[in-house]
Scaffold this motif. Structure first.
Motif, PDB file in Angstrom:
ATOM      1  N   PRO A 155     -16.743  -6.393  -9.886  1.00 38.51           N
ATOM      2  CA  PRO A 155     -17.317  -6.717  -8.574  1.00 38.51           C
ATOM      3  C   PRO A 155     -16.535  -7.827  -7.890  1.00 38.51           C
ATOM      4  O   PRO A 155     -16.215  -8.850  -8.505  1.00 38.51           O
ATOM      5  N   THR A 156     -16.201  -7.608  -6.640  1.00 33.65           N
ATOM      6  CA  THR A 156     -15.499  -8.653  -5.901  1.00 33.65           C
ATOM      7  C   THR A 156     -16.483  -9.724  -5.452  1.00 33.65           C
ATOM      8  O   THR A 156     -17.687  -9.480  -5.357  1.00 33.65           O
ATOM      9  N   ASN A 157     -15.983 -10.897  -5.211  1.00 33.55           N
ATOM     10  CA  ASN A 157     -16.815 -11.990  -4.718  1.00 33.55           C
ATOM     11  C   ASN A 157     -15.941 -12.850  -3.814  1.00 33.55           C
ATOM     12  O   ASN A 157     -15.470 -13.924  -4.206  1.00 33.55           O
ATOM     13  N   GLU A 158     -15.711 -12.336  -2.612  1.00 34.00           N
ATOM     14  CA  GLU A 158     -14.830 -13.031  -1.683  1.00 34.00           C
ATOM     15  C   GLU A 158     -15.399 -14.385  -1.273  1.00 34.00           C
ATOM     16  O   GLU A 158     -14.651 -15.340  -1.023  1.00 34.00           O
ATOM     17  N   GLU A 159     -16.739 -14.478  -1.225  1.00 35.41           N
ATOM     18  CA  GLU A 159     -17.361 -15.739  -0.839  1.00 35.41           C
ATOM     19  C   GLU A 159     -17.079 -16.828  -1.870  1.00 35.41           C
ATOM     20  O   GLU A 159     -16.759 -17.965  -1.514  1.00 35.41           O
ATOM     21  N   LEU A 160     -17.191 -16.472  -3.140  1.00 32.27           N
ATOM     22  CA  LEU A 160     -16.906 -17.452  -4.189  1.00 32.27           C
ATOM     23  C   LEU A 160     -15.436 -17.861  -4.145  1.00 32.27           C
ATOM     24  O   LEU A 160     -15.099 -19.045  -4.304  1.00 32.27           O
ATOM     25  N   ILE A 194       6.696  -8.899  13.520  1.00 33.40           N
ATOM     26  CA  ILE A 194       6.329  -7.569  13.041  1.00 33.40           C
ATOM     27  C   ILE A 194       6.772  -7.419  11.589  1.00 33.40           C
ATOM     28  O   ILE A 194       7.972  -7.442  11.277  1.00 33.40           O
ATOM     29  N   ARG A 195       5.822  -7.277  10.705  1.00 32.79           N
ATOM     30  CA  ARG A 195       6.081  -7.101   9.284  1.00 32.79           C
ATOM     31  C   ARG A 195       4.794  -6.623   8.622  1.00 32.79           C
ATOM     32  O   ARG A 195       3.728  -6.599   9.249  1.00 32.79           O
ATOM     33  N   ARG A 196       4.890  -6.248   7.368  1.00 32.62           N
ATOM     34  CA  ARG A 196       3.670  -5.947   6.607  1.00 32.62           C
ATOM     35  C   ARG A 196       3.042  -7.276   6.192  1.00 32.62           C
ATOM     36  O   ARG A 196       3.701  -8.123   5.589  1.00 32.62           O
ATOM     37  N   TYR A 197       1.769  -7.450   6.521  1.00 31.16           N
ATOM     38  CA  TYR A 197       1.044  -8.659   6.154  1.00 31.16           C
ATOM     39  C   TYR A 197       0.074  -8.413   5.001  1.00 31.16           C
ATOM     40  O   TYR A 197      -0.050  -9.242   4.103  1.00 31.16           O
ATOM     41  N   GLY A 198      -0.613  -7.286   5.032  1.00 37.73           N
ATOM     42  CA  GLY A 198      -1.624  -7.022   4.018  1.00 37.73           C
ATOM     43  C   GLY A 198      -2.917  -7.766   4.330  1.00 37.73           C
ATOM     44  O   GLY A 198      -2.904  -8.827   4.975  1.00 37.73           O
ATOM     45  N   PHE A 199      -4.033  -7.207   3.885  1.00 37.13           N
ATOM     46  CA  PHE A 199      -5.344  -7.796   4.139  1.00 37.13           C
ATOM     47  C   PHE A 199      -6.199  -7.678   2.874  1.00 37.13           C
ATOM     48  O   PHE A 199      -5.747  -7.177   1.862  1.00 37.13           O
ATOM     49  N   HIS A 200      -7.431  -8.182   2.955  1.00 36.99           N
ATOM     50  CA  HIS A 200      -8.307  -8.262   1.776  1.00 36.99           C
ATOM     51  C   HIS A 200      -7.679  -9.135   0.689  1.00 36.99           C
ATOM     52  O   HIS A 200      -8.010  -9.000  -0.490  1.00 36.99           O
ATOM     53  N   GLY A 201      -6.782 -10.027   1.080  1.00 34.27           N
ATOM     54  CA  GLY A 201      -6.051 -10.806   0.082  1.00 34.27           C
ATOM     55  C   GLY A 201      -6.950 -11.656  -0.797  1.00 34.27           C
ATOM     56  O   GLY A 201      -6.694 -11.810  -1.994  1.00 34.27           O
ATOM     57  N   THR A 202      -8.019 -12.203  -0.209  1.00 30.30           N
ATOM     58  CA  THR A 202      -8.941 -13.028  -1.001  1.00 30.30           C
ATOM     59  C   THR A 202      -9.548 -12.207  -2.128  1.00 30.30           C
ATOM     60  O   THR A 202      -9.678 -12.668  -3.267  1.00 30.30           O
ATOM     61  N   SER A 203      -9.918 -10.965  -1.813  1.00 31.27           N
ATOM     62  CA  SER A 203     -10.507 -10.078  -2.825  1.00 31.27           C
ATOM     63  C   SER A 203      -9.479  -9.681  -3.877  1.00 31.27           C
ATOM     64  O   SER A 203      -9.757  -9.724  -5.086  1.00 31.27           O
ATOM     65  N   HIS A 204      -8.293  -9.300  -3.463  1.00 30.92           N
ATOM     66  CA  HIS A 204      -7.260  -8.876  -4.424  1.00 30.92           C
ATOM     67  C   HIS A 204      -6.898 -10.016  -5.377  1.00 30.92           C
ATOM     68  O   HIS A 204      -6.727  -9.794  -6.581  1.00 30.92           O
ATOM     69  N   GLN A 205      -6.797 -11.209  -4.844  1.00 33.82           N
ATOM     70  CA  GLN A 205      -6.465 -12.360  -5.693  1.00 33.82           C
ATOM     71  C   GLN A 205      -7.592 -12.644  -6.685  1.00 33.82           C
ATOM     72  O   GLN A 205      -7.349 -12.845  -7.884  1.00 33.82           O
ATOM     73  N   TYR A 206      -8.824 -12.655  -6.192  1.00 31.10           N
ATOM     74  CA  TYR A 206      -9.972 -12.935  -7.052  1.00 31.10           C
ATOM     75  C   TYR A 206     -10.122 -11.879  -8.142  1.00 31.10           C
ATOM     76  O   TYR A 206     -10.267 -12.205  -9.329  1.00 31.10           O
ATOM     77  N   VAL A 207     -10.078 -10.609  -7.755  1.00 29.61           N
ATOM     78  CA  VAL A 207     -10.329  -9.526  -8.710  1.00 29.61           C
ATOM     79  C   VAL A 207      -9.227  -9.435  -9.761  1.00 29.61           C
ATOM     80  O   VAL A 207      -9.504  -9.210 -10.949  1.00 29.61           O
ATOM     81  N   SER A 208      -7.984  -9.631  -9.362  1.00 27.99           N
ATOM     82  CA  SER A 208      -6.899  -9.582 -10.345  1.00 27.99           C
ATOM     83  C   SER A 208      -7.042 -10.706 -11.366  1.00 27.99           C
ATOM     84  O   SER A 208      -6.777 -10.521 -12.560  1.00 27.99           O
ATOM     85  N   GLY A 209      -7.491 -11.867 -10.911  1.00 24.05           N
ATOM     86  CA  GLY A 209      -7.732 -12.966 -11.837  1.00 24.05           C
ATOM     87  C   GLY A 209      -8.896 -12.687 -12.771  1.00 24.05           C
ATOM     88  O   GLY A 209      -8.840 -12.975 -13.972  1.00 24.05           O
ATOM     89  N   GLN A 210      -9.968 -12.096 -12.227  1.00 23.65           N
ATOM     90  CA  GLN A 210     -11.127 -11.750 -13.045  1.00 23.65           C
ATOM     91  C   GLN A 210     -10.797 -10.655 -14.052  1.00 23.65           C
ATOM     92  O   GLN A 210     -11.303 -10.653 -15.182  1.00 23.65           O
TER      93      GLN A 210
END
Length: 396
Positions: A379-384, A172-188
């Motif tokens: 724009p997010t691009n989780e697939e990429l 039991i802890r905070r995991y967070g989600f949408h991580g692929t999007s957050h990582q991609y968008v912050s880099g972009q």
């Protein structure tokens, strides 16, 4: 020669898929299977080079649905046998999986064990993995975890104030989600600004039917709104976000419901749907303009929660350089961005209203030149992002 990657995002009753060339990062095919497991006929839509192909049949399980996907590729292209790997969007990795992982039987067994952490998301994902590995057995399959980016959250951010032995035993802890999007968008965002990500204090607002915020300091996440499950945090399309934890027990007692029934109310009948009967922000805006008071309140609750978290995260970051909006609502609902940024004037954020109101699918700055905070739409691009992770993991 192209280097095709097949990407699968398996929900309980649908499969979204794409094939992307890892070398050019161009989309080769995109499709959607609907009504998987439904007693009525489902549909499959497949698009290649601007041409659309459709079929309708029964999909009793993910196995038949994946077989239909393969049939579409075999009939209309591109050649699925040229795929060098299959990437699977996998929602919850628990504490076991902190990065994209090549799937084998042991990984699948562990995902089954973790299903209790994401009972709405992981089981259909596992079904899709099993079906795809059975039908496409000769290529590597990898799991790209929504939770992986947030694995490095500080302990103070991910720890819940409950009995430590209980938390450890049940992960039991905070995991967070949408991580692929957050990582991609912050880099972009860093790339758009022409700065090294290590120099930036960022907040990414991933606003879709499911919604989450992240605070990212120098490329490293230090906070995020979703927690043990994707229910925590912001007001969403059908999810309540933050409520008193005692609400489950209260509704159970007062309504005579079990935990699963209460969970259904909070996940599927709450959020904007529960407040005003609408989940599409275009409908919300129309009802607000028509003077509907319930919808006006729903919008105010939505923005109140969002701005509150942004202020919280600016404090944790010790300042802010960039706030980025992404995903369906973040990219398209100008009125949401306007209401949020207008409340951030204290931090020096100034909105360029003309640019903000202009629809575009391109990355753009929506703050004025004299704004002390960069406000972007990326724009997010989780697939990429999944393709890049898959290639990195298989070493191709």
């Amino acid at each position: 020669m192209p280097k095709p990657i097949l990407l699968l995002n398996c929900g309980s009753s649908s499969i979204k898929y794409q094939m992307i060339d890892a070398d050019t990062e161009g989309v080769m095919a995109v499709g959607l299977v609907q009504k998987v497991g439904d007693p009525t006929p489902g549909t499959i839509d497949h698009e290649v080079d601007g041409e659309e192909f459709h079929d309708s049949t029964y999909f009793p399980s993910h196995t038949e649905a994946i077989a239909a996907v393969v049939k579409m590729f075999n009939t209309h292209g591109p050649d699925i046998t040229e795929a060098v790997a299959v990437g699977h969007r996998t929602v919850h990795g628990g504490t076991e999986f902190n990065s994209t992982t090549i799937i084998d039987r042991a990984v699948i067994n562990k995902l089954v064990e973790l299903s209790g952490l994401a009972p709405l998301h992981n089981p259909p994902g596992i079904a899709g993995i099993r079906a795809a590995r059975e039908i496409l057995p000769h290529v590597p399959h990898v799991a790209v975890f929504d939770t992986a980016f947030f694995a490095e959250l500080p302990a103070a951010a991910y720890t819940y104030a409950i009995d430590t032995e209980l938390a450890k035993k049940y992960q039991i802890r905070r995991y967070g989600f949408h991580g692929t999007s957050h990582q991609y968008v912050s880099g972009q965002a860093a790339q758009f600004l022409g700065k090294d990500i290590s120099e930036l204090k960022q907040i990414v607002c991933h606003l879709g039917n499911g919604a989450s915020l992240s605070a990212i300091d120098g490329g490293h996440p230090i906070e995020t709104t979703m927690g043990l499950t994707p229910l925590q945090g912001l007001v969403m399309g059908t999810r309540c976000g933050d409520v008193d934890p005692g609400l489950h027990a209260y509704l159970g007692r007062e309504m005579g419901l079990d935990v699963a029934e209460v969970d259904t109310i909070l996940n599927k009948r709450s959020g904007m749907l529960g407040l005003c009967g609408k989940t599409d922000m275009r409908d919300v805006e129309a009802q607000m303009l028509a003077g509907d008071e319930a919808t006006q309140l729903a919008a105010e609750v939505y923005i109140h929660r969002l701005v509150g978290y942004i202020g919280n995260y600016i404090a944790h970051l010790g300042g802010i350089d960039c706030i980025t909006f992404t995903a369906g609502i973040g990219e398209n609902a100008a009125w949401v961005r306007k209401m949020v940024v207008e409340k951030l004037g204290y931090f020096g954020a100034v909105l360029d209203e003309e640019v903000n109101a202009t629809r575009s699918k391109q990355p753009r700055r929506i703050s004025t030149p004299d704004s002390q905070v960069e406000v972007l739409v990326i724009p997010t691009n989780e697939e990429l992002a999944m393709v890049r992770e898959t290639i990195r993991t298989i070493g191709a």
